[in-house]
Enzyme design. Structure first.
Site, PDB file in Angstrom:
ATOM      1  N   ASP A 167       0.643  -1.373   0.413  1.00 22.80           N
ATOM      2  CA  ASP A 167      -0.244  -0.338   0.387  1.00 22.80           C
ATOM      3  C   ASP A 167       0.829   1.012   0.144  1.00 22.80           C
ATOM      4  O   ASP A 167       2.342   1.299   1.099  1.00 22.80           O
ATOM      5  CB  ASP A 167      -1.410  -0.234   1.259  1.00 22.80           C
ATOM      6  CG  ASP A 167      -2.042   1.159   0.910  1.00 22.80           C
ATOM      7  OD1 ASP A 167      -2.311   1.624  -0.153  1.00 22.80           O
ATOM      8  OD2 ASP A 167      -1.875   2.230   1.966  1.00 22.80           O
TER       9      ASP A 167
ATOM     10  N   PHE B 221      -0.044  13.003   1.414  1.00 20.25           N
ATOM     11  CA  PHE B 221      -1.011  12.327   0.967  1.00 20.25           C
ATOM     12  C   PHE B 221      -0.872  12.258   1.764  1.00 20.25           C
ATOM     13  O   PHE B 221      -0.797  11.316   2.870  1.00 20.25           O
ATOM     14  CB  PHE B 221      -0.465  11.507  -0.316  1.00 20.25           C
ATOM     15  CG  PHE B 221      -0.663  12.276  -1.470  1.00 20.25           C
ATOM     16  CD1 PHE B 221      -1.666  12.332  -2.738  1.00 20.25           C
ATOM     17  CD2 PHE B 221       0.476  12.160  -2.247  1.00 20.25           C
ATOM     18  CE1 PHE B 221      -1.570  13.040  -3.867  1.00 20.25           C
ATOM     19  CE2 PHE B 221       0.650  12.157  -3.563  1.00 20.25           C
ATOM     20  CZ  PHE B 221      -0.161  12.762  -4.073  1.00 20.25           C
TER      21      PHE B 221
ATOM     22  N   ASP C 124      -8.279   3.956   5.656  1.00 23.13           N
ATOM     23  CA  ASP C 124      -7.333   4.586   5.670  1.00 23.13           C
ATOM     24  C   ASP C 124      -6.515   4.920   6.166  1.00 23.13           C
ATOM     25  O   ASP C 124      -5.781   6.612   5.282  1.00 23.13           O
ATOM     26  CB  ASP C 124      -6.974   5.039   3.663  1.00 23.13           C
ATOM     27  CG  ASP C 124      -5.865   5.246   3.360  1.00 23.13           C
ATOM     28  OD1 ASP C 124      -4.255   4.770   3.105  1.00 23.13           O
ATOM     29  OD2 ASP C 124      -5.630   5.660   2.557  1.00 23.13           O
TER      30      ASP C 124
ATOM     31  N   HIS D 209      -2.805  -1.690  -4.023  1.00 27.07           N
ATOM     32  CA  HIS D 209      -2.801   0.076  -4.837  1.00 27.07           C
ATOM     33  C   HIS D 209      -2.931   0.076  -6.464  1.00 27.07           C
ATOM     34  O   HIS D 209      -1.950  -0.116  -6.308  1.00 27.07           O
ATOM     35  CB  HIS D 209      -1.996   0.026  -3.786  1.00 27.07           C
ATOM     36  CG  HIS D 209      -1.885   2.196  -3.728  1.00 27.07           C
ATOM     37  ND1 HIS D 209      -1.811   2.991  -2.702  1.00 27.07           N
ATOM     38  CD2 HIS D 209      -1.819   2.376  -4.817  1.00 27.07           C
ATOM     39  CE1 HIS D 209      -1.837   3.960  -3.185  1.00 27.07           C
ATOM     40  NE2 HIS D 209      -1.432   4.327  -4.196  1.00 27.07           N
TER      41      HIS D 209
END
Length: 424
Positions: free
Chosen positions: A150, A321, A303, A177
């Protein structure tokens, strides 16, 4: 012997909401009945609130080791308990990546600090970014509950194919991902009108969907349980719908932020709205909601990606992010889906607890006699909103604060193995 008696519960049990008392002994559910009176038991009055299995989130980032300025296992698990979660899957993008047995065993030891059940992903490849596979069989034997890179797409098809074959042999799970780096092209926001308006480099939808289409065919060939992390586009929903109809062993998750927000909600250069995958169009958001309602999307996962304040206050171009989400997930989803009438509370609990546990083979997600007493007490009627000072996570990087995000479904208490790990 530890004995607890939960009185006056609206108990979610055997897919029903029942007025019940619950007896917990030595960390396990011992008896469930309309009325129980047990001498010398510690009595917990649920006050006619909902008592549910502990929520399950298969996708969190607890940042330790190596990034403890963002989060620690202690603060991350405290935040999870605050959100009503008792079982989570922690991604391996920590420093160092636990890509050999020694590092993985050290990660398992660190996870013992958790106040909840923190299960550990192992990386698919070395460092998560190489094309060389990690020692998959050894990591499985060391306790990996699933495998994921991920944060990074696996861009080499042969690497992904080989990984799928080996993970399928183990009867384990590959959580992907999906992101083609060449199409991602160093973007920071979804390609569309908002990106143009703000003058920011854009991420095309096909960065997600092209790799997803490839992987679905590889999953068909290998038979692996292929789980797609945080899908974000209408095309992804449709691809997964077609793949399921074709009998491919695929499941997927969606985040609360992709269900609640689109890029039209980004009105200024505020990196609290910067996440990967990015917020997409309103059409995509509506397709994701439809995918949840028709069962194409199997579960909600947060997440949870905490960052320090100075890592998120530099605008889209320079900020990291990610969004913190494990403390806000249930109340926001309860308001979106149940208060609106789109689904009932039993269906929401299924996709936030029972279903993820079933699909990942976890002993969680249900209240069962002689099983671990992992449960949550939730007041569905209390209206409130989140303030940054309410968070137990180190991360406060979320747009879901303030009275405009009023919600319902306040977590009052969370228990793991019969022990209280959070109280409002």
């Amino acid at each position: 012997m530890t004995v607890k008696l939960i009185k006056n519960a609206k108990l979610y049990y055997d897919n029903q909401i029942l007025d019940r008392d619950v007896l917990v002994e030595n960390g396990k559910f011992k008896e469930i009945a309309p009325e129980l009176n047990i001498e010398d038991a510690e009595v917990i009055d649920a006050k006619h609130n909902l008592v549910t299995p502990g929520l399950v989130d298969v996708h969190v980032h607890f940042r330790e080791p190596g990034q403890v300025h963002k989060e620690t296992i202690k603060t991350g698990s405290a935040a999870a308990a605050h959100g009503g979660f008792t079982t989570v899957g922690a991604m391996p993008n920590v420093t160092p990546v636990p890509d050999d047995v020694d590092k993985f065993k050290h990660q398992i030891e660190l996870n013992q600090q958790s106040s909840i059940k923190t299960l550990q992903y192992a990386p698919v490849t070395l460092e998560e970014t190489s094309d060389k596979l990690s020692p998959i069989e050894d990591l499985d034997a060391a306790g990996a509950f699933a495998f994921s890179n991920d944060g990074h797409g696996i861009n080499n098809a042969k690497t992904m194919f080989d990984a799928m074959q080996r993970i399928a042999q183990l009867n384990s799970h590959l959580a992907a991902h999906v992101e083609d780096q060449n199409l991602f092209n160093k973007g920071v926001i979804n390609a569309g009108a908002t990106a143009t308006k703000l003058g920011l480099p854009a991420i095309e939808r096909v960065a997600e969907t092209s790799q997803l289409a490839r992987d679905l065919l590889l999953a068909k060939e290998t038979g692996v349980h292929y789980h797609v992390c945080h899908i974000s586009t209408a095309d992804s929903v449709q691809l997964i719908r077609i793949a399921k109809d074709a009998g491919i062993n695929v499941t997927c998750e969606v985040t609360p932020h992709h269900l609640l927000l689109s890029d039209a909600d980004i009105i200024e250069n505020d990196a609290n709205f910067k996440m990967n995958p990015p917020l997409r169009s309103e059409t995509d958001r509506e397709a994701l909601i439809a995918g949840v309602l028709d069962g194409t999307i199997d579960m909600i996962a947060t997440d949870h990606a905490p960052h320090a304040v100075d890592e998120k206050n530099q605008g889209f171009l320079k900020s990291a992010f990610g969004i913190t989400g494990i403390e806000t997930s249930f109340p926001l989803m309860y308001k979106l889906f149940v208060k609106s009438g789109m689904m009932n509370i039993k269906r929401l609990l299924d996709i936030m607890s029972t279903r993820p546990a079933e699909l990942f083979g976890l002993d969680a997600g249900r209240i069962q006699l002689d099983k671990a007493a992992d449960f949550t007490i939730i007041d569905l009627n209390e209206e409130y909103y989140f303030k940054k000072e309410d968070f137990l996570s180190k991360g406060v990087n979320t747009p879901f604060v303030g009275s405009e995000w009023n919600c319902f479904g306040k977590i009052k208490k969370t228990f793991v193995n019969g022990e209280e790990v959070y109280s409002d």
